[in-house]
Design an enzyme around this catalytic site. Structure first.
Site, short mmCIF file in Angstrom:
data_model
loop_
_atom_site.label_atom_id
_atom_site.label_comp_id
_atom_site.label_asym_id
_atom_site.label_seq_id
_atom_site.Cartn_x
_atom_site.Cartn_y
_atom_site.Cartn_z
N ASP A 199 46.71 25.29 20.82
CA ASP A 199 46.34 23.89 20.70
C ASP A 199 46.62 23.32 19.30
O ASP A 199 46.73 22.11 19.14
CB ASP A 199 44.86 23.71 21.00
CG ASP A 199 44.43 24.39 22.29
OD1 ASP A 199 45.28 24.51 23.19
OD2 ASP A 199 43.27 24.81 22.38
N MET A 253 49.28 22.34 28.33
CA MET A 253 47.96 22.67 27.81
C MET A 253 47.71 21.98 26.47
O MET A 253 48.52 21.19 26.00
CB MET A 253 47.83 24.18 27.65
CG MET A 253 47.55 24.94 28.94
SD MET A 253 47.34 26.71 28.63
CE MET A 253 46.49 27.20 30.13
N ARG A 308 64.89 11.14 40.01
CA ARG A 308 63.44 11.33 40.05
C ARG A 308 62.77 11.10 38.69
O ARG A 308 63.41 11.16 37.64
CB ARG A 308 63.10 12.76 40.51
CG ARG A 308 63.37 13.01 41.98
CD ARG A 308 63.21 14.48 42.32
NE ARG A 308 63.34 14.70 43.76
CZ ARG A 308 63.62 15.87 44.31
NH1 ARG A 308 63.81 16.94 43.54
NH2 ARG A 308 63.71 15.99 45.62
#
Length: 359
Positions: free
Chosen positions: A140, A182, A175
């Site tokens: 993180d 995360m 698309r």
């Protein structure tokens, strides 16, 4: 004087942990010290006999730098101060951890973890009178007082590779591809990978978004002549009503997961685009560490042992202004490092025409 140094990994795994272990053992041997590897963090200190083993550089061949995960094992549950009692309540087992440390006859402990793990380890060190040094690791990258935490660079690389694979199939089928990454409560992985991977939209918890703004940006991309779009979403992004999207596990716990599908459905409904969603999940934790994580892991491991040699404890190794430093551990774990909405990377993304869904 010879010393016995304990070493453990705690919290979620990430790439680069084994490189830290290698660096600590090699540097300690340079001082003539013994390193004792503790299995599965504080869980190893709770068991009797304590689950630990003496380590030497002889066990480290050339593969250790390249290995993901941690050879010591780790745990991210069961706080010793609030340990499950098996009957739905909790008990304090911190004394058992302190006794396990003493059983190993350690002179100091190096703990590798994120802010949560290091907060618990610091509390244990205060209670037991341990000499403690922390090393920051988390994909993180949200530990305070350091520009770098081990594991982040490798996790970003995984996300960038995913975008590299998603782009050609997005272009082939006209698309919108949504990639959920995360990052717990910080958007560092989404922001860095989105810039490096050529995303059109990056959604992070630090910047509120509106689906209408996301849809308008995707439409501008199409009007510019491109038949696809890439959207990166951090797992902690909230729904439009301000609710987190979480998954409940069989064990009873919950974790982030699912916001990518929510965003994908809303984009499809708003733009009538064909949308596909990819959730990377734990793929970002495993695998071979990139060179940046191997390098910084080596720097942090050596510096941690040097701090013990200097008698400098209750400190965390950190990286600031292109050099290894150490900071008060309390300061590091008290200051959560989120993405700065007006920081350099956000400004860079906006300068590249990337939308954060807020305009």
């Amino acid at each position: 004087m010879s010393k016995r140094i304990g070493l453990l990994t705690s919290g979620g795994d990430c790439a680069g942990l084994n490189a830290i272990i290698r660096a600590v053992v090699r540097r300690a041997e340079g001082y003539g010290w013994q390193v004792v590897g503790i299995r599965e963090g504080t869980a190893g200190l709770l068991d009797r006999p304590v689950r630990a083993e003496e380590m030497s550089s002889g066990i480290f061949d050339g593969t250790i730098l390249r290995m993901g995960g941690t050879i010591l094992g780790t745990t991210n549950k069961n706080d010793p101060f609030a340990y499950p009692d098996g009957a739905g309540g909790t008990i304090d087992r911190s004394d058992d951890v302190v006794a396990g440390y003493r059983e190993l006859k350690l002179d100091a402990l190096i703990g590798i973890g994120g802010d949560g793990s290091m907060g618990i380890l610091r509390k244990l060190a205060k209670k037991g009178g341990w000499n403690f040094v922390g090393i920051p690791k988390t994909i993180d990258n949200d530990v305070g007082s350091t520009e770098i935490s081990i594991g982040h660079a490798s996790a970003v690389n995984v996300a960038v590779n995913a975008l590299d694979h998603l782009q050609p199939t997005a272009a082939s089928h006209n698309r919108v591809m949504v990639l959920e990454v995360m990052g717990r409560d910080a958007g560092h992985i989404a922001l860095s990978s989105g810039i490096a991977g050529g995303a059109d939209v990056i959604l992070i918890p630090e910047i509120p978004y509106r689906i209408e703004a996301v849809a308008r940006h995707i439409e501008r991309v199409r009007q510019g002549g491109r038949n696809f779009a890439l959207v990166v979403v951090a797992e902690a992004v909230l729904t439009e009503s301000g609710e987190p999207v979480r998954q409940r596990h069989a064990s009873g716990g919950t974790s982030y997961g699912g916001i990518g599908h929510y965003i994908g459905d809303r984009i499809a409904a708003t733009t009538e685009s064909e949308v596909r969603v990819t959730v990377l999940g734990h793929v970002q934790r495993g695998g071979m560490p990139v060179s940046r994580d191997r390098l910084m892991a080596s720097v942090f491991g050596v510096h941690a042992v040097d701090l013990i040699a200097q008698g400098s404890f209750d400190r965390m190794v950190a990286w600031q202004h292109r050099q290894a430093v150490d900071v008060p551990l309390e300061q590091a774990i008290e200051h959560f490092k989120a993405v700065e909405p007006d920081g350099a990377l956000v400004r860079t993304a906006r300068g590249l025409g990337i939308s954060f869904g807020d305009g």
